[in-house]
Design a protein around this motif. Structure first.
Motif, PDB file in Angstrom:
ATOM      1  N   HIS A 145       0.916  -1.331  -0.217  1.00  0.00           N
ATOM      2  CA  HIS A 145      -0.129  -0.097  -0.419  1.00  0.00           C
ATOM      3  C   HIS A 145       0.760   1.079   0.027  1.00  0.00           C
ATOM      4  CE1 HIS A 145      -3.201  -2.869   1.009  1.00  0.00           C
ATOM      5  NE2 HIS A 145      -4.099  -2.217   0.887  1.00  0.00           N
ATOM      6  N   ASN A 146       2.205   1.387  -0.009  1.00  0.00           N
ATOM      7  CA  ASN A 146       3.330   2.275   0.049  1.00  0.00           C
ATOM      8  C   ASN A 146       2.780   3.131   1.001  1.00  0.00           C
ATOM      9  OD1 ASN A 146       4.948   3.619  -1.147  1.00  0.00           O
ATOM     10  ND2 ASN A 146       4.176   5.320  -2.639  1.00  0.00           N
ATOM     11  N   ALA A 147       2.650   2.449   2.238  1.00  0.00           N
ATOM     12  CA  ALA A 147       1.997   3.360   3.574  1.00  0.00           C
ATOM     13  C   ALA A 147       3.790   4.137   3.865  1.00  0.00           C
ATOM     14  CB  ALA A 147       1.499   2.604   4.157  1.00  0.00           C
ATOM     15  N   ASP A 148       3.263   5.750   4.463  1.00  0.00           N
ATOM     16  CA  ASP A 148       4.271   6.047   5.779  1.00  0.00           C
ATOM     17  C   ASP A 148       3.759   5.301   6.613  1.00  0.00           C
ATOM     18  OD1 ASP A 148       4.898   7.775   3.837  1.00  0.00           O
ATOM     19  OD2 ASP A 148       3.451   9.467   3.990  1.00  0.00           O
ATOM     20  N   ILE A 149       2.836   4.709   7.414  1.00  0.00           N
ATOM     21  CA  ILE A 149       2.422   3.635   8.999  1.00  0.00           C
ATOM     22  C   ILE A 149       1.493   3.114   8.292  1.00  0.00           C
ATOM     23  CG2 ILE A 149       1.771   4.987  11.472  1.00  0.00           C
ATOM     24  CD1 ILE A 149       2.491   7.550  10.635  1.00  0.00           C
ATOM     25  N   THR A 150       1.950   1.750   9.137  1.00  0.00           N
ATOM     26  CA  THR A 150       0.555   1.339   9.005  1.00  0.00           C
ATOM     27  C   THR A 150       0.359   0.515  11.317  1.00  0.00           C
ATOM     28  OG1 THR A 150       1.908  -0.188   7.246  1.00  0.00           O
ATOM     29  CG2 THR A 150      -0.033  -1.108   8.934  1.00  0.00           C
ATOM     30  N   VAL A 151      -0.781   0.548  10.851  1.00  0.00           N
ATOM     31  CA  VAL A 151      -1.022   0.171  12.145  1.00  0.00           C
ATOM     32  C   VAL A 151      -2.024  -0.558  12.394  1.00  0.00           C
ATOM     33  CG1 VAL A 151      -2.972   1.057  14.490  1.00  0.00           C
ATOM     34  CG2 VAL A 151      -1.441   2.534  12.793  1.00  0.00           C
ATOM     35  N   THR A 176      -8.694   7.398   9.070  1.00  0.00           N
ATOM     36  CA  THR A 176      -9.391   8.662   8.488  1.00  0.00           C
ATOM     37  C   THR A 176      -9.119   9.853   9.495  1.00  0.00           C
ATOM     38  OG1 THR A 176     -11.382   7.733   8.463  1.00  0.00           O
ATOM     39  CG2 THR A 176     -10.126   8.130   6.050  1.00  0.00           C
ATOM     40  N   GLU A 177      -9.778   8.777  11.158  1.00  0.00           N
ATOM     41  CA  GLU A 177     -10.291   9.396  12.444  1.00  0.00           C
ATOM     42  C   GLU A 177      -9.158   8.314  13.495  1.00  0.00           C
ATOM     43  OE1 GLU A 177     -13.794  11.002  12.712  1.00  0.00           O
ATOM     44  OE2 GLU A 177     -14.411  10.475  10.333  1.00  0.00           O
ATOM     45  N   PHE A 178      -9.562   9.445  14.218  1.00  0.00           N
ATOM     46  CA  PHE A 178      -8.560   8.532  16.107  1.00  0.00           C
ATOM     47  C   PHE A 178      -9.704   9.227  16.822  1.00  0.00           C
ATOM     48  CE2 PHE A 178      -6.060   8.021  19.256  1.00  0.00           C
ATOM     49  CZ  PHE A 178      -5.967   7.319  19.300  1.00  0.00           C
ATOM     50  N   ALA A 179      -9.988   8.304  17.839  1.00  0.00           N
ATOM     51  CA  ALA A 179     -10.591   8.491  19.226  1.00  0.00           C
ATOM     52  C   ALA A 179      -9.653   8.091  20.332  1.00  0.00           C
ATOM     53  CB  ALA A 179     -12.130   8.719  19.013  1.00  0.00           C
ATOM     54  N   GLU A 180      -9.557   8.737  20.749  1.00  0.00           N
ATOM     55  CA  GLU A 180      -8.634   7.814  22.098  1.00  0.00           C
ATOM     56  C   GLU A 180     -10.202   7.637  23.607  1.00  0.00           C
ATOM     57  OE1 GLU A 180      -5.835   5.585  25.003  1.00  0.00           O
ATOM     58  OE2 GLU A 180      -5.750   6.385  22.643  1.00  0.00           O
ATOM     59  N   SER A 229      -1.732   8.138  21.195  1.00  0.00           N
ATOM     60  CA  SER A 229      -2.589   9.430  21.934  1.00  0.00           C
ATOM     61  C   SER A 229      -2.252  10.650  21.275  1.00  0.00           C
ATOM     62  CB  SER A 229      -1.857  10.415  23.313  1.00  0.00           C
ATOM     63  OG  SER A 229      -2.876   9.124  24.083  1.00  0.00           O
ATOM     64  N   HIS A 230      -0.734  11.418  20.347  1.00  0.00           N
ATOM     65  CA  HIS A 230      -0.620  12.288  19.824  1.00  0.00           C
ATOM     66  C   HIS A 230      -0.332  12.008  18.390  1.00  0.00           C
ATOM     67  CE1 HIS A 230       0.422  13.342  24.711  1.00  0.00           C
ATOM     68  NE2 HIS A 230      -0.837  13.540  23.733  1.00  0.00           N
ATOM     69  N   VAL A 231       0.909  10.651  18.370  1.00  0.00           N
ATOM     70  CA  VAL A 231       1.439  11.064  16.996  1.00  0.00           C
ATOM     71  C   VAL A 231       0.567  10.767  15.762  1.00  0.00           C
ATOM     72  CG1 VAL A 231       3.561   9.401  15.667  1.00  0.00           C
ATOM     73  CG2 VAL A 231       3.918  10.215  18.223  1.00  0.00           C
ATOM     74  N   ILE A 232      -0.157   9.154  16.071  1.00  0.00           N
ATOM     75  CA  ILE A 232      -0.855   8.566  15.289  1.00  0.00           C
ATOM     76  C   ILE A 232      -2.381   9.697  15.071  1.00  0.00           C
ATOM     77  CG2 ILE A 232      -2.731   6.872  14.564  1.00  0.00           C
ATOM     78  CD1 ILE A 232       0.641   5.502  14.499  1.00  0.00           C
ATOM     79  N   PRO A 233      -2.341  10.964  15.604  1.00  0.00           N
ATOM     80  CA  PRO A 233      -3.674  11.105  15.499  1.00  0.00           C
ATOM     81  C   PRO A 233      -2.921  12.488  14.241  1.00  0.00           C
ATOM     82  CG  PRO A 233      -4.574  10.991  17.426  1.00  0.00           C
ATOM     83  CD  PRO A 233      -2.558  10.070  17.233  1.00  0.00           C
ATOM     84  N   VAL A 241      -1.614   6.844   6.283  1.00  0.00           N
ATOM     85  CA  VAL A 241      -1.924   5.997   7.730  1.00  0.00           C
ATOM     86  C   VAL A 241      -2.336   4.706   6.998  1.00  0.00           C
ATOM     87  CG1 VAL A 241      -1.711   5.979  10.352  1.00  0.00           C
ATOM     88  CG2 VAL A 241      -0.823   7.627   9.045  1.00  0.00           C
ATOM     89  N   TYR A 242      -2.303   3.349   7.335  1.00  0.00           N
ATOM     90  CA  TYR A 242      -3.400   2.123   6.930  1.00  0.00           C
ATOM     91  C   TYR A 242      -3.559   1.314   8.690  1.00  0.00           C
ATOM     92  CZ  TYR A 242      -2.837   3.201   1.906  1.00  0.00           C
ATOM     93  OH  TYR A 242      -2.834   3.738   0.571  1.00  0.00           O
ATOM     94  N   GLY A 243      -4.354   0.683   8.123  1.00  0.00           N
ATOM     95  CA  GLY A 243      -4.463   0.011   9.699  1.00  0.00           C
ATOM     96  C   GLY A 243      -4.667  -1.610   8.518  1.00  0.00           C
TER      97      GLY A 243
END
Length: 422
Positions: A145-151, A176-180, A229-233, A241-243
């Motif tokens: 997926h040529n991702a910068d980050i994968t979670v 596309t979104e994140f909530a802690e 809490s900070h980097v991924i959001p 960023v891919y999942g």
């Protein structure tokens, strides 16, 4: 396509581990014993080795001596192998005078070492989870997926959404979104990513694969202290960023209750996590211990480690750790006996008032007995109602579970249970 040789794994050793206290009173969280013969750190290291990721750095800071010793003794590659397992301890330098302030800050303070490895990708892992995962498959997903980050993400039910960082993912697998740990019903409705009504959400597992240049950019240019809490959001708004889906067993062992229940679940006939997997073993310490000896005892649903001596005991639904010495007449139920780091020599003059191990005619239920504890004769331990927290010199209660800390002594006839006054 790149290969796993270009990946550096960084395992976060954690801070004070206050939620696992008193198991972390004398050791760091990843060094806490697990399943009778392992330590928590063995899980991510084993996953890395099984995934053919052979450069592994462990970031430590608090009570790290026993963790250092475990790594030094047990994880060596031969001289014809390019892999290594290293400890990167927190240190004061001319540039940084303070300790790690969070997961991302810990990695930031080791960026020089990370860059020096020339790894093109950095895999960030936690040191206190129980799971078996092929990181190579996650890496292939990242590259495809040529991702910068994968979670790494897992399905999460409505009832458990408040315990996780919840991620919104589009049909192309991009986040596309994140909530802690969200509680707002309207926000939760917006974060639905799956058609499954039982598990409509995707929760972060705390496993991240970064392109190294992206990781360096984020940590150098933004004052971010924590990945979840900070980097991924922040990254979701500035990078791709891919999942990556993970549907296997995964458990965060962050509290005494989760530690207790996760361990006891391993004693069942069909445990949720199977250590008996020849294709992806969990590695532990190399020890030269004799077989355990069991004399005229009754045992049901028990994990029994090496080097134990059990004499006329009744044990069920429990874990008996390395070198455990259990005398006659003992009854143990739903408990974790961690064993000992060494054998106590009876010819020593200063052996103490109580021999190491579990003395005669003890009754132990709903407890965690840490290593090297000396439990006298006739000691009775009973669990407390859930939610009970108590602190005494030689024992504590966390969420109803009695914990006897490492090297503690309980004198003959001690009673611990509802109504006890120490």
């Amino acid at each position: 396509m790149p290969s796993q040789d270009e990946i550096l794994a960084v395992i976060l050793g954690g801070g004070r581990g206050s939620r696992l206290y008193p198991l972390t009173k004398m050791r760091s969280k990843p060094a806490v014993p697990m399943a009778g013969k392992y330590r928590l750190i063995d899980i991510p290291i084993s996953n890395c080795i099984n995934s053919e990721i052979f450069r592994i750095a462990i970031l430590t800071q608090f009570n790290s001596v026993s963790l250092h010793r475990h790594i030094y003794r047990n994880y060596h590659f031969d001289n014809f192998h390019t892999g290594w397992v290293q400890i990167w301890a927190a240190e004061q330098t001319m540039q940084n005078a303070d300790w790690y302030q969070g997961t991302a800050d810990a990695v930031r303070k080791q960026l020089f070492e990370i860059i020096a490895t020339r790894a093109k990708y950095v895999l960030i892992l936690a040191g206190d989870h129980l799971y078996r995962m092929d990181y190579a498959a996650m890496a292939r997903f990242h590259w495809e997926h040529n991702a910068d980050i994968t979670v790494a993400v897992q399905p999460v039910s409505k009832d458990e959404a408040h315990r996780f960082g919840i991620l919104k993912r589009n049909p192309n697998f991009q986040l596309t979104e994140f909530a802690e740990k969200p509680h707002d019903p309207h926000l939760l409705e917006e974060l639905v990513s799956r058609d499954d009504p039982q598990k409509p959400y995707l929760g972060s597992m705390g496993i991240y694969l970064f392109r190294t240049d992206v990781l360096v950019d984020l940590l150098n240019n933004y004052p971010l202290d924590d990945f979840g809490s900070h980097v991924i959001p922040q990254a979701i708004t500035t990078h791709t960023v891919y999942g990556y889906d993970f549907t296997g067993y995964w458990e965060d062992i962050g509290t005494i209750r989760s530690f207790y229940e996760t361990n006891l679940a391993l004693t069942r006939p069909n445990p949720p996590f199977d250590f008996f997997d020849a294709s992806a073993p969990i590695y532990g310490g190399t020890r030269f211990l004799p077989c355990s000896t069991v004399y005229d005892s009754k045992m049901k649903n028990v994990l029994l480690a090496e080097g134990c001596c059990i004499d006329h005991a009744d044990i069920q639904d429990s874990i008996i750790g390395l070198r455990s010495q259990i005398a006659s007449g003992v009854k143990i139920d739903k408990s974790i006996i961690m064993g000992a780091d060494y054998y106590a020599r009876t010819d020593q003059v200063d052996i103490g008032p109580i021999p190491m191990g579990i003395g005669q005619n003890c009754q132990i239920e709903g407890a965690i007995i840490d290593k090297n504890a000396c439990i006298g004769k006739g000691v009775i331990i009973r669990s407390f109602p859930r939610g009970t927290d108590l602190d005494f010199d030689n024992w504590v209660v966390r969420d109803g579970i009695v914990v006897v800390p490492k090297s503690s002594i309980l004198l003959d006839g001690t009673f611990i249970g509802p109504g006890s006054k120490d």
